[in-house]
Design an enzyme around this catalytic site. Structure first.
Site, PDB file in Angstrom:
ATOM      1  CG  HIS A   8      39.431  26.043 -19.295  1.00 46.56           C
ATOM      2  ND1 HIS A   8      38.416  25.847 -18.533  1.00 46.56           N
ATOM      3  CD2 HIS A   8      40.465  25.599 -18.856  1.00 46.56           C
ATOM      4  CE1 HIS A   8      38.719  25.046 -17.470  1.00 46.56           C
ATOM      5  NE2 HIS A   8      40.325  25.004 -17.781  1.00 46.56           N
ATOM      6  CG  HIS A  10      44.256  27.108 -14.980  1.00 46.57           C
ATOM      7  ND1 HIS A  10      43.371  27.205 -13.996  1.00 46.57           N
ATOM      8  CD2 HIS A  10      43.777  26.268 -15.956  1.00 46.57           C
ATOM      9  CE1 HIS A  10      42.329  26.395 -14.214  1.00 46.57           C
ATOM     10  NE2 HIS A  10      42.525  25.637 -15.282  1.00 46.57           N
ATOM     11  CG  HIS A 188      38.090  23.338 -13.840  1.00 41.18           C
ATOM     12  ND1 HIS A 188      38.202  24.783 -13.716  1.00 41.18           N
ATOM     13  CD2 HIS A 188      39.373  22.978 -14.274  1.00 41.18           C
ATOM     14  CE1 HIS A 188      39.429  25.215 -14.396  1.00 41.18           C
ATOM     15  NE2 HIS A 188      39.914  24.162 -14.619  1.00 41.18           N
ATOM     16  CD  GLU A 191      40.452  18.538 -15.491  1.00 42.19           C
ATOM     17  OE1 GLU A 191      40.027  19.323 -14.560  1.00 42.19           O
ATOM     18  OE2 GLU A 191      41.519  18.792 -16.208  1.00 42.19           O
ATOM     19  CG  ASP A 269      43.316  23.278 -18.460  1.00 41.69           C
ATOM     20  OD1 ASP A 269      42.770  23.990 -17.791  1.00 41.69           O
ATOM     21  OD2 ASP A 269      43.056  21.917 -18.233  1.00 41.69           O
ATOM     22  CG  ASP A 270      47.099  24.193 -16.442  1.00 40.01           C
ATOM     23  OD1 ASP A 270      47.109  25.362 -15.926  1.00 40.01           O
ATOM     24  OD2 ASP A 270      46.121  23.525 -16.569  1.00 40.01           O
TER      25      ASP A 270
HETATM   26  N1  HPA Z   1      42.377  21.532 -13.780  1.00 42.52           N
HETATM   27  C1  HPA Z   1      41.858  21.974 -12.564  1.00 42.52           C
HETATM   28  N2  HPA Z   1      42.525  22.835 -11.843  1.00 42.52           N
HETATM   29  C2  HPA Z   1      43.554  23.596 -12.449  1.00 42.52           C
HETATM   30  C3  HPA Z   1      44.025  23.434 -13.736  1.00 42.52           C
HETATM   31  C4  HPA Z   1      43.460  22.351 -14.177  1.00 42.52           C
HETATM   32  O1  HPA Z   1      43.836  21.765 -15.506  1.00 42.52           O
HETATM   33  N3  HPA Z   1      45.018  24.138 -13.872  1.00 42.52           N
HETATM   34  C5  HPA Z   1      45.207  24.553 -12.562  1.00 42.52           C
HETATM   35  N4  HPA Z   1      44.466  24.488 -11.682  1.00 42.52           N
HETATM   36 ZN    ZN Z   2      41.627  24.239 -16.367  1.00 43.10          ZN
END
Ligand code: HPA
Ligand code: ZN
Length: 321
Positions: A8, A10, A188, A191, A269-270
């Site tokens: 996971h 992006h 997703h 969250e 994630d990012d």
């Molecule tokens: N969550 C949801 N959408 C997203 C994310 C994230 O961390 N990063 C890029 N799009």
């Molecule tokens: Zn994500």
């Protein structure tokens, strides 16, 4: 160092500020000055600002070679942390926003995967994602691209974006279409919305993993169900803490998911937005949740088992553990 695998992350969200500036400069692209808080930090203070900041930074990825570069750069960093496999989300909507075709964007990413494999032995695959807040029609259009334009590195379909918008039912057509075409999917859920969002996603969509799913912790029955059904969870503790879902690593429920018997994985994630990396996630998890080397190795094994790539590659990766 324990071998790692990530499910996971992006892709557009892996480029650190310096790389975003470099791409903007070489493309002569306008870079919104509000993208950064300082030289090395993106500017955002809540999830919605984060999504906005992500879009501004992604708007500097203009060419096929930019996609190659961010992919290679990210995989190189992962390889240095002893990561052997990364499944990355790529967003054709972000590519289209700057006028790039679906195939150019995929070919750029594929070149980055090939370059990184050659140099570091790391393997990568792509999950094409739609953006939830762009709505069902865009999602269906992306699903059609996936189904009708196969690429050997595209192994799945996913959905990110603002979870509070629309209902999973609205995306059933898109998810069913790619499933019929033979792809596995993830979304997703749980969250920023609560456990009901996970329940609704599992009911409406043929997903085989849940992106985050962390808020199942608020619903003991759902938690048990996720454990019983061995539904892989793409947990991203560092991301959850950075976005304010939990106050600190000590407050994150990761350990409880593990102890309940859920199939857990660790993900970044990012990474530059959330001040983390796949290596940092493993390191912190060991320290804060008291995980042993065997626990960490098991998390990597979970990720490879839950990966969407073919069995042959999975066997090869598992044999490297
Ligand atoms: N969550 C949801 N959408 C997203 C994310 C994230 O961390 N990063 C890029 N799009
Ligand atoms: Zn994500």
């Amino acid at each position: 160092m324990v071998k790692k695998a990530e499910l996971h992350v992006h892709l557009e969200g892996t480029a650190p500020p310096a790389l975003v500036r470099k791409m903007a400069a070489r493309n002569g692209a306008k870079l919104d000055p509000t993208t950064f808080k300082s030289v090395g930090e993106f500017a955002w203070s809540n999830f919605w600002e984060f999504l906005d900041c992500y879009d501004k930074a992604a708007a500097t990825i203009l060419t096929k070679d930019d996609y190659r570069l961010i992919t290679y750069d990210y995989l190189a960093r992962c390889a240095k942390e002893n990561t052997i496999y990364v499944e990355m989300f790529s967003s054709p909507d972000h590519a289209a926003e700057v006028g790039m075709s679906y195939t150019d964007h995929l070919e750029g990413i594929a070149a980055g995967i090939d370059d990184a494999r050659l140099e570091f032995g790391i393997e990568g695959r792509i999950i094409v994602t739609c953006v939830r807040h762009l709505g069902a029609e865009r999602a269906l259009a992306i699903a059609r691209l996936v189904a009708l334009t196969p690429h050997p590195y595209v192994v799945g379909f996913g959905m990110g974006g603002d979870e509070s918008r629309f209902h999973p039912d609205d995306f059933a057509a898109a998810f069913n279409l790619v499933t019929k075409a033979g792809y596995q999917t993830t979304s997703h859920a749980g969250e920023f919305s609560g456990p009901e969002s996970i329940r609704a996603s599992l009911a409406a969509l043929p997903i085989s993993r849940v992106g985050h799913g962390v808020r199942a912790i608020e619903d003991p029955e759902l938690l048990e169900e996720l454990a019983y059904r061995r539904i892989p969870l793409e947990l991203c503790p560092g991301s959850n803490i950075a976005t304010g879902l939990y106050k600190s690593w000590g407050k994150h429920p990761f350990r409880k998911f593990m102890d309940t018997g859920c199939l857990v994985t660790l993900n970044s994630d990012d990474p530059p937005y959330f001040g983390t990396s796949i290596g940092h996630e493993y390191e912190q998890a060991a320290k804060i949740f008291g995980l042993s080397k065997a626990d960490l190795k098991n998390i990597t094994r979970n990720a490879i088992s839950a990966a969407f790539c073919g069995e042959e590659l999975k066997e090869k990766l598992l044999s490297r553990l």
